[in-house]
Design a protein around this motif. Structure first.
Motif, short mmCIF file in Angstrom:
data_model
loop_
_atom_site.label_atom_id
_atom_site.label_comp_id
_atom_site.label_asym_id
_atom_site.label_seq_id
_atom_site.Cartn_x
_atom_site.Cartn_y
_atom_site.Cartn_z
N ALA A 276 20.50 24.05 -13.98
CA ALA A 276 19.19 24.72 -14.53
C ALA A 276 19.65 25.18 -15.69
O ALA A 276 20.83 25.71 -15.80
N GLY A 277 18.81 25.19 -16.72
CA GLY A 277 19.24 25.73 -18.15
C GLY A 277 19.74 24.62 -18.99
O GLY A 277 19.77 24.96 -20.42
N SER A 278 20.23 23.40 -18.57
CA SER A 278 20.66 22.39 -19.34
C SER A 278 19.59 21.86 -19.97
O SER A 278 18.73 21.30 -19.45
N GLY A 279 19.50 21.52 -21.61
CA GLY A 279 18.47 20.83 -22.17
C GLY A 279 18.81 19.31 -22.59
O GLY A 279 18.53 18.96 -23.37
N ILE A 280 19.90 18.96 -21.79
CA ILE A 280 20.26 17.70 -22.15
C ILE A 280 20.03 16.75 -20.63
O ILE A 280 20.49 17.09 -19.76
N GLY A 281 19.23 15.79 -21.02
CA GLY A 281 18.70 14.65 -19.93
C GLY A 281 18.90 13.60 -20.48
O GLY A 281 19.11 13.24 -21.80
N GLY A 282 18.16 12.65 -19.67
CA GLY A 282 17.99 10.99 -20.35
C GLY A 282 17.95 10.02 -19.32
O GLY A 282 17.63 10.22 -18.07
N ARG A 283 17.83 8.70 -19.74
CA ARG A 283 17.49 7.82 -18.73
C ARG A 283 18.59 6.57 -19.26
O ARG A 283 18.68 6.48 -20.20
N VAL A 284 18.89 6.04 -18.03
CA VAL A 284 19.66 4.75 -18.10
C VAL A 284 19.18 3.74 -17.43
O VAL A 284 18.54 3.75 -16.41
N PHE A 285 18.91 2.61 -18.11
CA PHE A 285 18.23 1.30 -17.54
C PHE A 285 19.30 0.27 -17.14
O PHE A 285 20.08 -0.17 -18.11
N PHE A 286 19.58 0.15 -16.02
CA PHE A 286 20.81 -0.74 -15.53
C PHE A 286 19.90 -2.23 -15.65
O PHE A 286 19.00 -2.37 -14.78
N VAL A 287 20.71 -3.16 -16.19
CA VAL A 287 20.07 -4.59 -16.21
C VAL A 287 21.13 -5.57 -15.74
O VAL A 287 22.39 -5.38 -15.75
N ARG A 288 20.56 -6.65 -15.33
CA ARG A 288 21.40 -7.93 -15.03
C ARG A 288 22.12 -8.40 -15.98
O ARG A 288 21.68 -8.20 -17.30
N PRO A 289 23.35 -8.80 -16.03
CA PRO A 289 24.00 -9.34 -17.09
C PRO A 289 23.52 -10.26 -17.96
O PRO A 289 23.67 -10.46 -19.15
N ASP A 290 22.67 -11.18 -17.36
CA ASP A 290 22.01 -12.25 -17.99
C ASP A 290 20.81 -12.02 -18.47
O ASP A 290 19.76 -12.84 -19.07
N ALA A 291 20.04 -10.51 -18.44
CA ALA A 291 18.91 -10.12 -18.86
C ALA A 291 18.58 -10.77 -20.45
O ALA A 291 19.42 -10.58 -21.24
N ASP A 292 17.33 -10.97 -20.75
CA ASP A 292 16.92 -11.26 -22.05
C ASP A 292 16.75 -9.92 -22.58
O ASP A 292 15.49 -9.30 -22.41
N LEU A 293 17.41 -9.38 -23.56
CA LEU A 293 17.32 -7.99 -23.78
C LEU A 293 16.20 -7.70 -24.79
O LEU A 293 15.68 -6.93 -24.66
N ALA A 294 15.93 -8.84 -25.65
CA ALA A 294 14.91 -8.83 -26.56
C ALA A 294 13.56 -8.87 -25.98
O ALA A 294 12.53 -8.02 -26.14
N GLU A 295 13.45 -9.87 -24.84
CA GLU A 295 12.26 -9.73 -24.10
C GLU A 295 12.00 -8.38 -23.19
O GLU A 295 10.74 -8.02 -23.16
N LEU A 296 13.09 -8.08 -22.74
CA LEU A 296 12.90 -6.76 -21.79
C LEU A 296 12.31 -5.78 -22.62
O LEU A 296 11.39 -4.86 -22.38
N ARG A 297 13.18 -5.63 -24.02
CA ARG A 297 12.70 -4.45 -24.98
C ARG A 297 11.39 -4.43 -25.25
O ARG A 297 10.53 -3.55 -25.32
#
Ligand code: WAQ
Ligand code: MG
Length: 265
Positions: free
Chosen positions: A218-239
């Motif tokens: 509590a009190g920490s203003g740092i958060g975030g998100r990580v999306f874990f993807v398959r190594p062969d994911a089509d990154l442009a399409e996913l984005r």
């Protein structure tokens, strides 16, 4: 069905995000025209009165969405895990990520990326679920998921309340995670809030949304998100899917077992 509008807000302190301002808050929804005014007022209020600080820059974007462009996803099931302290919570988050198909080194590396952030990003980091290497090139901005809403906001509120759940953080995170988990190439997501008072975070994937009450101090203003993807994911399409495909989230068809305690999916 009448046309829907995407409404989204981003607010920063100092100056605009792209000029180096500090991210304060953001919000997104998909709504009929009749609800835009109320939603806009609530988003402005959120930006101006936020626990991360006062915004100096605020951008609201409203645009119509063609009905034929709208896709649907199902609301993820919830698994609530009680934990004792942040270290135990993060340990359990790693376990949940592995259950969803992330390797241990990738889970550890992805979490370390989030832990190492000097301040919050506006969006998420995309990370390989096998190696833990960061794959997106957005640097400090992140990939922001938008054009996301509930197919029936009133029914969703009643659904959550029938399980004793509610609140903006949970509703918005659940909708976002449901869209993300339905993305082609997504294995899992890790998140904790950047709002100093909000310590609950989650791990989510197609198998469910694992809610962990203490993923940061509590009190920490740092958060975030990580999306874990398959190594062969089509990154442009996913984005493209994450940022621009309009997704309405439907309630699950079966009610039994939607919320479970202290079991991992
Ligand atoms: N797309 C991608 N990343 C986002 C988005 C988005 N639309 N919105 C937020 N983020 C990232 C960004 O880096 C933020 O700093 C971080 O996530 C946290 O955002 O009770 O409130 O809106 O089950 O502060 C999770 C637990 C609450 C809910 C998450 O996140 C529950 C939360 P916040
Ligand atoms: Mg926040």
């Amino acid at each position: 069905m009448s046309a829907l509008f995407s409404i989204r807000m981003r607010a920063a302190q100092g100056c605009a995000h792209e000029a180096g301002g500090r991210h304060i808050s953001g919000a997104e929804s998909l709504l009929p025209e009749s609800e835009l005014k109320t939603a806009a007022a609530a988003m402005i209020e959120r930006a101006l009165v936020h626990s991360r600080g006062k915004a100096d820059f605020l951008q609201l974007t409203i645009e119509s969405i063609a009905p034929q462009a709208i896709r649907h996803a199902e609301l993820l099931s919830i698994y609530e895990q009680s934990t004792d302290g942040v270290a135990a919570g993060r340990e359990l988050a790693l376990k949940a990520l592995m259950r969803l198909g992330v390797t241990l080194p990738a889970a550890v590396r992805g979490m370390a990326l989030l832990e190492a952030l000097p301040d919050s990003m506006r969006g998420a980091m995309i990370v390989c679920a096998e190696t833990g290497a960061r794959l997106d090139d957005t640097i400090a901005r992140g990939v922001r998921v938008s054009r996301i809403g509930s197919a029936d906001p009133t029914a969703l509120e009643q659904w959550l309340a029938s399980y004793g759940l509610g609140g903006d953080h949970l509703r918005e995170a659940l909708l976002l995670a449901s869209k993300v988990a339905a993305g082609d190439g997504i294995i899992a997501e890790l998140c904790w809030s950047d709002d100093p008072e909000y310590t609950t975070g989650y791990v989510a994937g197609a198998a469910g949304y694992v809610r962990l009450p203490q993923l940061k101090e509590a009190g920490s203003g740092i958060g975030g998100r990580v999306f874990f993807v398959r190594p062969d994911a089509d990154l442009a399409e996913l984005r493209r899917y994450l940022e621009t495909t309009a997704v309405l989230v439907d309630l699950p068809t079966a009610k039994g077992g939607w919320l479970q305690h202290d079991v991992l999916p």
